[in-house]
Design a protein around this motif. Sequence first.
Motif, mmCIF file in Angstrom:
data_model
loop_
_atom_site.group_PDB
_atom_site.id
_atom_site.type_symbol
_atom_site.label_atom_id
_atom_site.label_comp_id
_atom_site.label_asym_id
_atom_site.label_seq_id
_atom_site.Cartn_x
_atom_site.Cartn_y
_atom_site.Cartn_z
ATOM 1 N N GLU A 1 0.610 10.345 2.718
ATOM 2 C CA GLU A 1 0.266 11.199 1.573
ATOM 3 C C GLU A 1 1.435 11.277 0.598
ATOM 4 O O GLU A 1 2.599 11.206 1.004
ATOM 5 C CB GLU A 1 -0.068 12.613 2.064
ATOM 6 N N LYS B 1 0.848 -1.184 0.000
ATOM 7 C CA LYS B 1 0.000 0.000 0.000
ATOM 8 C C LYS B 1 0.890 1.243 0.000
ATOM 9 O O LYS B 1 2.018 1.202 0.478
ATOM 10 C CB LYS B 1 -0.892 0.044 1.253
ATOM 11 N N SER C 1 0.362 11.271 -9.869
ATOM 12 C CA SER C 1 -0.278 10.071 -9.328
ATOM 13 C C SER C 1 0.757 8.965 -9.164
ATOM 14 O O SER C 1 1.770 8.930 -9.865
ATOM 15 C CB SER C 1 -1.424 9.604 -10.227
ATOM 16 N N ASP D 1 -3.069 -0.378 -5.399
ATOM 17 C CA ASP D 1 -3.306 0.869 -4.674
ATOM 18 C C ASP D 1 -2.921 2.033 -5.585
ATOM 19 O O ASP D 1 -2.041 1.896 -6.435
ATOM 20 C CB ASP D 1 -2.489 0.924 -3.386
ATOM 21 N N ASP D 2 -3.601 3.160 -5.407
ATOM 22 C CA ASP D 2 -3.217 4.368 -6.138
ATOM 23 C C ASP D 2 -3.630 5.596 -5.336
ATOM 24 O O ASP D 2 -4.578 5.555 -4.570
ATOM 25 C CB ASP D 2 -3.820 4.401 -7.549
ATOM 26 N N GLN D 3 -2.862 6.668 -5.533
ATOM 27 C CA GLN D 3 -3.154 7.954 -4.910
ATOM 28 C C GLN D 3 -2.803 9.053 -5.888
ATOM 29 O O GLN D 3 -1.969 8.870 -6.781
ATOM 30 C CB GLN D 3 -2.328 8.163 -3.634
ATOM 31 N N ARG D 4 -3.416 10.215 -5.664
ATOM 32 C CA ARG D 4 -3.161 11.380 -6.507
ATOM 33 C C ARG D 4 -2.923 12.592 -5.628
ATOM 34 O O ARG D 4 -3.491 12.699 -4.536
ATOM 35 C CB ARG D 4 -4.355 11.644 -7.414
ATOM 36 N N ALA D 5 -2.088 13.501 -6.142
ATOM 37 C CA ALA D 5 -1.818 14.761 -5.452
ATOM 38 C C ALA D 5 -1.912 15.888 -6.477
ATOM 39 O O ALA D 5 -1.254 15.821 -7.513
ATOM 40 C CB ALA D 5 -0.442 14.748 -4.801
#
Length: 130
Positions: free
Chosen positions: A21, A17, A104, A118-122
């Motif tokens: 942030e 994961k 991302s 899993d992925d996240q963006r800023a």
Amino acid sequence: MSVYPGGDEGTPIPFLKIYGELVVAPAPTVWVGDDVFLYVELINMGTAPSRNGDTLTGSLVFDHAVFHQESVDIPPIDPDGSMWKHAFKFDGRFLMAPGEWELSAMITNVGTIGEVQDDQRAQFTVSAKE
């Protein structure tokens, strides 16, 4: 006391994961033509080390279009909370317009034939140089 069906005798698996942030640098201001960096930290919450072929991909996005993308193989990360950090550098030549941009990060798992684990963006703002 409740008993989990099957106990803890299952097959050990990695479970990667993105931890915390995403960090965009430089902050708070990115100028048109400046390099931008994406810092990502991963944690293995599984019971087995990560596998050869798991990848971390970083993308630079503007107006729903990917301007640049880079993937790296994730080195073996031990199970039970071990961590690994990586930094992506996106050259300033890609940051050619002021506005709202996005970086991302996503983890793909070799065991699921590239399925995103899993992925996240800023989001960040690029400003015109005066």
